[in-house]
Design an enzyme around this catalytic site. Structure first.
Site, PDB file in Angstrom:
ATOM      1  N   TYR A   1      76.043  12.267  75.291  1.00 32.66           N
ATOM      2  CA  TYR A   1      75.839  12.047  73.854  1.00 32.66           C
ATOM      3  C   TYR A   1      74.784  13.006  73.320  1.00 32.66           C
ATOM      4  O   TYR A   1      74.970  13.639  72.271  1.00 32.66           O
ATOM      5  CB  TYR A   1      75.422  10.599  73.618  1.00 32.66           C
ATOM      6  CG  TYR A   1      75.047  10.289  72.190  1.00 32.66           C
ATOM      7  CD1 TYR A   1      76.027  10.072  71.231  1.00 32.66           C
ATOM      8  CD2 TYR A   1      73.703  10.199  71.804  1.00 32.66           C
ATOM      9  CE1 TYR A   1      75.678   9.777  69.911  1.00 32.66           C
ATOM     10  CE2 TYR A   1      73.355   9.904  70.497  1.00 32.66           C
ATOM     11  CZ  TYR A   1      74.343   9.688  69.556  1.00 32.66           C
ATOM     12  OH  TYR A   1      73.999   9.405  68.260  1.00 32.66           O
TER      13      TYR A   1
ATOM     14  N   SER B   1      70.785  13.359  66.044  1.00 33.79           N
ATOM     15  CA  SER B   1      70.081  12.275  66.728  1.00 33.79           C
ATOM     16  C   SER B   1      68.719  12.749  67.222  1.00 33.79           C
ATOM     17  O   SER B   1      68.534  13.932  67.538  1.00 33.79           O
ATOM     18  CB  SER B   1      70.901  11.787  67.923  1.00 33.79           C
ATOM     19  OG  SER B   1      70.150  10.924  68.746  1.00 33.79           O
TER      20      SER B   1
END
Length: 254
Positions: free
Chosen positions: A160, A147
């Site tokens: 996350y 990400s």
């Protein structure tokens, strides 16, 4: 497009979103694709159906990646699916795409959510690699989907972001360890992509415009944008690329 004819690819979390886009791309390139899903069997079968209607080959594989025995369950299901198609247990490509998000900063952090995100986003990919090395053929490919949150600060998604940072580090270590077998290991880092995972961020035109503005192209990414990068990394053209963090964010944060 590359030629993956005769190769078997595993894509985790392939029933929808980025994973589905990757599964469809690799099937178009000729691979037999194992479409992993956790709970949404209907969505996984829809992915398989779409691939088959386009002339590709695929089959579903169910495994709960949060479970303690996730890797064992996964490979038992994979072997069964391959055997049904007259294939041996070996494979050539593993795309660790499955993951869960968990928006929340430090003040919203809970032990339960932390453990769940690390179990699915970090422990599962690591043990899928560990348990799969005897099946992964020499010259194979591993791609980890990370990400932009490991490069651009998103404190509102603290846990996350931490899980994806762990995945980036895993990529480096595995690339060096598996290099002698000709196996490449790389990370692909998407930015904002139009998937179910971030649908809550795209509920209004203003919200969509805000997300689009992160990219220098002023648009939100698509699963195909990411899938095409993965398609390159698993091809023979990328044989000299390993241990890399490939930014596929549309220029987010430039």
């Amino acid at each position: 497009m590359s030629d993956l004819t005769g190769r078997t690819a595993i894509v985790t979390g392939a029933s929808r979103g980025i994973g589905r886009g990757i599964a469809e791309r690799l099937s178009r390139d000729g691979a037999l694709v194992a479409v992993h899903y956790g709970s949404d069997e209907a969505a996984a079968r829809e992915t398989v159906k779409t691939i088959e209607e386009a002339g590709g080959r695929a089959f579903p594989v169910r495994a709960d990646l949060e479970a303690p025995d996730a890797a064992d369950t996964f490979y038992a299901a994979l072997e069964a699916g391959l055997a049904e198609r007259g294939e041996g247990p070996g494979f050539d490509i593993l795309v660790n795409n499955a993951g869960v998000s968990g928006a929340g900063g430090l003040d919203q952090l809970t032990s339960e959510n932390f453990d769940r995100l690390f179990a699915i986003n970090v422990k599962a990919p690591l043990f899928l690699v560990k348990r799969g090395l005897g099946r992964l053929r020499d010259g194979g490919r591993i791609v980890n989907i990370s990400s932009a949150a490991t490069r651009v600060a998103f404190p509102e998604s603290l846990t996350y972001s931490m899980t994806k940072g762990a995945l980036d580090t895993m990529t480096l270590a595995l690339a060096k360890e598996l290099g002698p077998r000709g196996i490449t290991v790389n990370t692909v880092a998407p930015g904002f992509v139009a998937t179910d995972m971030n649908a809550r961020r795209r509920t209004t035109p203003e919200a969509r415009a805000t997300l689009a503005a992160y990219s220098v192209f002023n648009r939100i990414g698509t699963p195909a944008d990411i899938a095409d990068v993965v398609g390159f990394l698993v091809s023979d053209d990328a044989r000299w690329v390993t241990g890399q963090y490939v930014d596929a964010t549309g220029g987010t944060g430039l």
